[in-house]
Write a protein that holds these residues in place. Structure first.
Motif, short mmCIF file in Angstrom:
data_model
loop_
_atom_site.label_atom_id
_atom_site.label_comp_id
_atom_site.label_asym_id
_atom_site.label_seq_id
_atom_site.Cartn_x
_atom_site.Cartn_y
_atom_site.Cartn_z
N TYR A 47 -81.07 -38.14 28.18
CA TYR A 47 -80.26 -38.10 29.76
C TYR A 47 -81.52 -36.72 30.01
O TYR A 47 -80.75 -36.11 29.73
N LEU A 48 -82.52 -37.30 30.27
CA LEU A 48 -82.65 -35.45 30.83
C LEU A 48 -82.68 -34.78 32.02
O LEU A 48 -83.69 -35.12 32.53
N ALA A 49 -81.32 -34.37 32.22
CA ALA A 49 -80.81 -33.98 33.59
C ALA A 49 -80.93 -32.64 33.58
O ALA A 49 -80.42 -31.31 34.25
N THR A 50 -82.64 -32.09 32.98
CA THR A 50 -82.47 -31.00 33.41
C THR A 50 -83.92 -30.76 33.84
O THR A 50 -84.52 -31.22 34.89
N ALA A 51 -84.81 -29.02 34.54
CA ALA A 51 -85.61 -29.30 34.79
C ALA A 51 -87.16 -30.00 34.58
O ALA A 51 -86.90 -30.01 33.69
N PRO A 52 -87.29 -30.48 35.32
CA PRO A 52 -88.66 -30.76 35.06
C PRO A 52 -89.56 -30.33 33.62
O PRO A 52 -90.58 -30.95 33.83
N ALA A 53 -89.75 -29.15 34.35
CA ALA A 53 -90.75 -28.18 33.70
C ALA A 53 -90.13 -27.76 32.50
O ALA A 53 -90.70 -28.07 31.11
N LEU A 54 -89.14 -28.69 31.64
CA LEU A 54 -88.97 -28.55 30.44
C LEU A 54 -88.73 -30.04 29.50
O LEU A 54 -88.54 -29.66 28.47
N PHE A 55 -89.61 -30.51 30.65
CA PHE A 55 -89.20 -31.87 29.82
C PHE A 55 -90.26 -32.42 28.84
O PHE A 55 -89.85 -32.78 28.22
N ALA A 56 -91.72 -31.91 28.43
CA ALA A 56 -92.20 -31.89 27.27
C ALA A 56 -91.80 -31.23 25.90
O ALA A 56 -91.89 -31.52 25.12
N SER A 57 -91.59 -29.75 26.45
CA SER A 57 -91.05 -29.20 25.29
C SER A 57 -89.40 -30.03 24.60
O SER A 57 -88.80 -29.89 23.27
N VAL A 58 -89.21 -30.26 25.75
CA VAL A 58 -87.50 -30.82 25.48
C VAL A 58 -87.74 -33.03 24.70
O VAL A 58 -87.10 -32.26 23.07
N ALA A 59 -88.85 -32.51 24.87
CA ALA A 59 -88.61 -34.07 24.37
C ALA A 59 -89.41 -34.06 22.69
O ALA A 59 -89.09 -34.04 21.64
N GLU A 60 -90.48 -32.33 22.43
CA GLU A 60 -91.23 -32.50 21.16
C GLU A 60 -89.71 -31.75 20.62
O GLU A 60 -89.95 -31.81 19.10
N GLN A 61 -88.68 -31.00 20.71
CA GLN A 61 -88.38 -30.43 20.26
C GLN A 61 -86.85 -31.69 19.70
O GLN A 61 -86.40 -31.84 18.25
N LEU A 62 -87.15 -32.36 20.17
CA LEU A 62 -85.85 -33.53 20.63
C LEU A 62 -86.16 -34.67 19.03
O LEU A 62 -85.90 -35.07 18.07
N GLY A 63 -87.75 -34.27 19.11
CA GLY A 63 -88.85 -35.05 17.97
C GLY A 63 -88.50 -34.38 16.94
O GLY A 63 -88.34 -35.26 15.87
N ARG A 64 -89.21 -32.87 16.86
CA ARG A 64 -88.70 -32.11 15.60
C ARG A 64 -87.67 -32.13 14.92
O ARG A 64 -87.45 -32.02 13.48
N SER A 65 -86.45 -32.63 15.47
CA SER A 65 -85.06 -32.66 15.12
C SER A 65 -84.72 -33.46 14.70
O SER A 65 -83.12 -33.76 14.02
N GLY A 66 -85.71 -34.44 14.46
CA GLY A 66 -85.00 -35.35 14.23
C GLY A 66 -84.07 -36.63 14.96
O GLY A 66 -83.47 -37.50 14.87
N LEU A 67 -84.38 -36.40 16.47
CA LEU A 67 -83.35 -36.80 16.83
C LEU A 67 -84.19 -38.28 17.97
O LEU A 67 -83.04 -39.28 18.30
N ALA A 68 -85.22 -38.70 17.49
CA ALA A 68 -85.77 -39.81 18.08
C ALA A 68 -86.11 -41.16 17.06
O ALA A 68 -87.04 -40.55 16.10
N THR A 69 -84.80 -41.49 17.13
CA THR A 69 -84.83 -42.21 15.65
C THR A 69 -84.91 -43.98 16.21
O THR A 69 -85.27 -44.11 18.05
N PRO A 70 -84.97 -44.82 16.28
CA PRO A 70 -85.56 -46.41 16.54
C PRO A 70 -84.28 -46.62 17.59
O PRO A 70 -84.72 -48.02 18.37
N GLN A 71 -82.98 -46.06 17.63
CA GLN A 71 -81.58 -46.85 17.88
C GLN A 71 -81.70 -45.62 19.20
O GLN A 71 -81.00 -45.60 20.36
N THR A 72 -83.03 -44.95 19.42
CA THR A 72 -82.59 -43.47 20.50
C THR A 72 -83.57 -43.84 21.74
O THR A 72 -84.87 -44.95 21.45
N ARG A 73 -82.87 -44.11 23.25
CA ARG A 73 -83.77 -43.79 24.38
C ARG A 73 -83.85 -43.23 25.15
O ARG A 73 -82.62 -41.78 25.15
N ILE A 74 -84.93 -42.21 25.89
CA ILE A 74 -84.83 -41.17 26.33
C ILE A 74 -85.45 -41.60 28.10
O ILE A 74 -85.77 -42.42 28.30
N VAL A 75 -84.19 -40.83 28.73
CA VAL A 75 -84.33 -41.23 30.42
C VAL A 75 -84.99 -40.27 30.93
O VAL A 75 -84.73 -38.79 30.39
N LEU A 76 -86.33 -40.15 31.87
CA LEU A 76 -86.79 -39.57 32.73
C LEU A 76 -86.37 -39.28 33.96
O LEU A 76 -86.44 -40.20 34.73
#
Length: 492
Positions: A112-141
Motif C-alpha cells: 500500500y503506497l501511503a506515501t506522497a504521490p510524487a514518490l509513486f513512480a520511483s517506489v514502483a520501480e524500486q519494488l520491481g527491481r528488488s524482486g518484490l513484484a511477484t505474481p502474489q503481490t498486489r499494489i494499492v495506489l
C-alpha cells in the motif's frame, strides 16, 4: 489465507488517520483473514516492533467513541503489527523490506503506497527491481494519481512495467462508501427505477460534495492541487459514472468498469464557449464557520498571498448518448461551504398533463445521501385529506397537492452490519476484488476531460470568484442552473 499488508509510509498521516483505524475495525469485526501481518515501513528510528506498536496505540487512543480499542483489544491487534525502517528514496533500503517479507511465504502480499504521490513512480520501480513484484503481490495506489494526464500516464507506465493491471488497486475511497454501493444496487437490483432512468423522465441530475472545513494544515499541498484535481477528477466523476452508466452484463470488475469508461468517453468535450459559460471556479474569503470567524483561503498557512487556486468548482455538462441526450448534469464541490454533506439529486420532469397543482410547480425528485447521512429520500405528492365544508359550493379550481417524502435510512436499517469505506476497500484488496477500484483507462479518460479546464484556468489572468466562508459558493454557480430554468436543491 495468510497475507502481508505493507504500509509504505506507515507513520504518515494517511496511515494513522485512515488505514490503521480501518484495519483495527476489520480485526474487531473478525473480517481479517487468518495468518496476517501488517508491516509499517517508514524512516522513523523505531528500534523494534514494540516501539511501532506503542506509536500506533497512542494514535488509536484518539479515535472517537465506540471505535476506540480497549486495552485488551489492542493487545491482540498489536500482535499483527511489525515495523521495517527504510527510506523509500534509497534503493538499498528495499533489501531490508524484501528480507522481512521473505521470512515467510505469505499467500499474498499487499503493498500500500501511503506515501506522497510524487514518490509513486520511483517506489514502483524500486519494488520491481528488488524482486518484490511477484505474481502474489498486489499494489494499492492512493489518489491523486498524477497532477495531469501526462504525469498520470507516467505513473501508470512505471507501475505496469512491474505489475499486471489485475494486480493494481487504484483506490478512490468514495467508491467504498456503502451509499455508493447502494446506488448501484438501487439501479440494477430493482425494477422500480431503471425504466425511468433516462432522458424522457429525468430533467437534470445534480452531484454535490460539500465541505465546511478549509485547507487546515494542508495549505501548501492544496495550493498546488485545487478542487478540480482534488475532488472533481476522481470523486465527482466516479459518482457521475455510477449514476449514468448502462447496466453491465454482470457484476464482474471489468464489466462495471467498461460501462463507467463509456460514460467518461461520452462526456461533452470542452470548447472555448463552454469553458466560459459552463464552468465556475471560486475561492473562499473570510466568513463564519460553526459560529466562528475563519480566515480567507489566501490567509491560510502555506497559501500564496496572490493564489489563483480554486477551492470551489461548479460545472455543467452533458452525456452524448441515447439515454442521456439533452439532460444537464451539474457537479459542485468546495471547501468552507454552508454544510458538510455529499448527495446526488435526480430531478424528474413534471407530469406531461397537469390535472393537479403542486407546491411552487415542483416535480418529483430522488435524493441519494452519501455523507454524513446514508440513505434515500423520494419526494412525491399526495392529496391532503382536508375535511370538506358541507355548505361550500362546487368549484372547478384545480386541487392542490402536498409534498410528502419516503425516507430510507440505511444506517438505521443496516447499522451494525455496515463497515467504513477504507475497511471495505482494504478487505477487497486482501480478497483480490477489483470491483470498487479504478482502472487505468478510466483515470486517463477522466484526466482527458478535465485537462482543458486545468489549462484554461492556468492561463487565465482573472482570479477565481470570491465567496464568503459558510455560504454555498459564488453566485455564478446559481446562475449556471438558472440559465436552464433550474436551481440547486437548497435554493428551490
Amino acid at each position: 489465507m495468510s497475507f502481508d499488508l505493507v504500509l509504505l509510509g506507515g507513520t504518515g498521516d494517511l496511515a494513522w488517520r485512515k488505514l490503521l483505524p480501518a484495519l483495527f475495525q476489520a480485526f474487531r469485526h473478525g473480517s481479517l483473514p487468518e495468518g496476517g501481518r501488517i508491516l509499517g515501513v517508514a524512516r522513523e528510528a523505531f528500534d523494534s516492533d514494540t516501539q511501532y506498536r506503542d506509536w500506533v496505540a497512542l494514535r488509536l487512543e484518539a479515535i472517537e467513541g465506540e471505535k476506540r480499542p480497549t486495552s485488551e483489544e489492542f493487545a491482540r491487534f498489536a500482535a499483527l503489527l511489525h515495523y521495517v525502517r527504510a527510506d523509500l528514496s534509497q534503493p538499498d533500503d528495499y533489501a531490508a523490506l524484501a528480507a522481512r517479507l521473505h521470512e515467510r511465504q505469505a499467500d499474498s502480499v499487499v503493498l500500500y503506497l501511503a506515501t506522497a504521490p510524487a514518490l509513486f513512480a520511483s517506489v514502483a520501480e524500486q519494488l520491481g527491481r528488488s524482486g518484490l513484484a511477484t505474481p502474489q503481490t498486489r499494489i494499492v495506489l492512493e489518489k491523486p494519481l498524477g497532477h495531469d494526464l501526462a504525469s498520470n500516464r507516467a505513473i501508470n507506465a512505471s507501475v505496469l512495467r512491474h505489475f499486471g493491471e489485475h494486480q493494481v488497486f487504484r483506490i478512490d475511497h468514495y467508491l467504498g462508501k456503502p451509499s455508493v454501493q447502494n446506488l448501484l444496487a438501487l439501479r440494477f437490483g430493482n425494477t422500480l427505477f431503471e425504466p425511468l432512468w433516462r432522458r424522457d423522465t429525468i430533467a437534470n441530475i445534480q452531484i454535490t460534495i460539500a465541505e465546511t472545513l478549509g485547507v487546515e494544515k494542508r495549505g501548501s499541498f492544496y495550493d498546488g492541487t485545487g478542487a478540480l484535481r482534488d475532488m472533481v477528477q476522481n470523486h465527482a466523476l466516479q459518482l457521475l459514472c455510477a449514476v449514468a452508466m448502462e447496466p453491465p452484463v454482470n457484476a464482474s470488475a471489468d464489466a462495471i468498469r467498461d460501462e463507467k469508461l463509456k460514460v467518461l468517453r461520452s462526456l461533452r468535450p470542452w470548447t472555448a464557449e463552454t469553458l466560459a459559460r459552463d464552468a465556475v471556479r471560486g475561492q473562499y474569503t473570510a466568513g463564519q464557520a460553526a459560529g466562528e470567524r475563519v480566515p480567507s483561503y489566501r490567509d491560510e498557512p502555506g497559501v500564496h498571498l496572490d493564489s489563483h487556486t480554486e477551492t470551489f468548482v461548479a460545472l455543467r455538462t452533458e452525456i452524448h448518448n441515447w439515454r442521456w441526450a439533452g439532460v444537464p448534469f451539474y457537479l459542485r464541490t468546495g471547501k468552507r461551504l454552508a454544510s458538510r454533506e455529499a448527495f446526488i439529486v435526480v430531478n424528474f420532469r413534471p407530469t406531461p398533463h397537469a390535472i393537479f397543482r403542486t407546491p411552487t410547480d415542483s416535480a418529483n425528485r430522488l435524493v441519494i445521501h452519501l455523507q454524513p447521512r446514508d440513505g434515500l429520500d423520494l419526494h412525491l405528492f399526495a392529496a391532503a385529506q382536508a375535511p370538506r365544508r358541507p355548505a361550500a359550493p362546487a368549484t372547478s379550481a384545480t386541487p392542490l397537492l402536498s409534498a410528502v417524502s419516503l425516507n430510507m435510512d440505511f444506517d438505521q436499517r443496516f447499522g451494525a452490519e455496515r463497515v467504513g469505506a477504507y475497511e471495505r476497500l482494504l478487505l477487497d484488496v486482501l480478497a483480490g476484488r477489483l470491483n470498487l477500484f479504478v482502472r487505468s483507462d478510466e483515470q486517463e479518460a477522466a484526466w482527458e476531460w478535465v485537462e482543458p479546464l486545468l489549462d484554461a484556468w492556468a492561463q487565465a489572468e482573472e482570479s477565481p470568484r470570491g465567496y464568503a466562508a459558510g455560504t454555498w459558493g459564488p453566485s455564478a454557480a446559481s446562475a449556471l442552473l438558472a440559465r436552464d430554468g433550474y436551481c440547486w436543491t437548497e435554493e428551490c
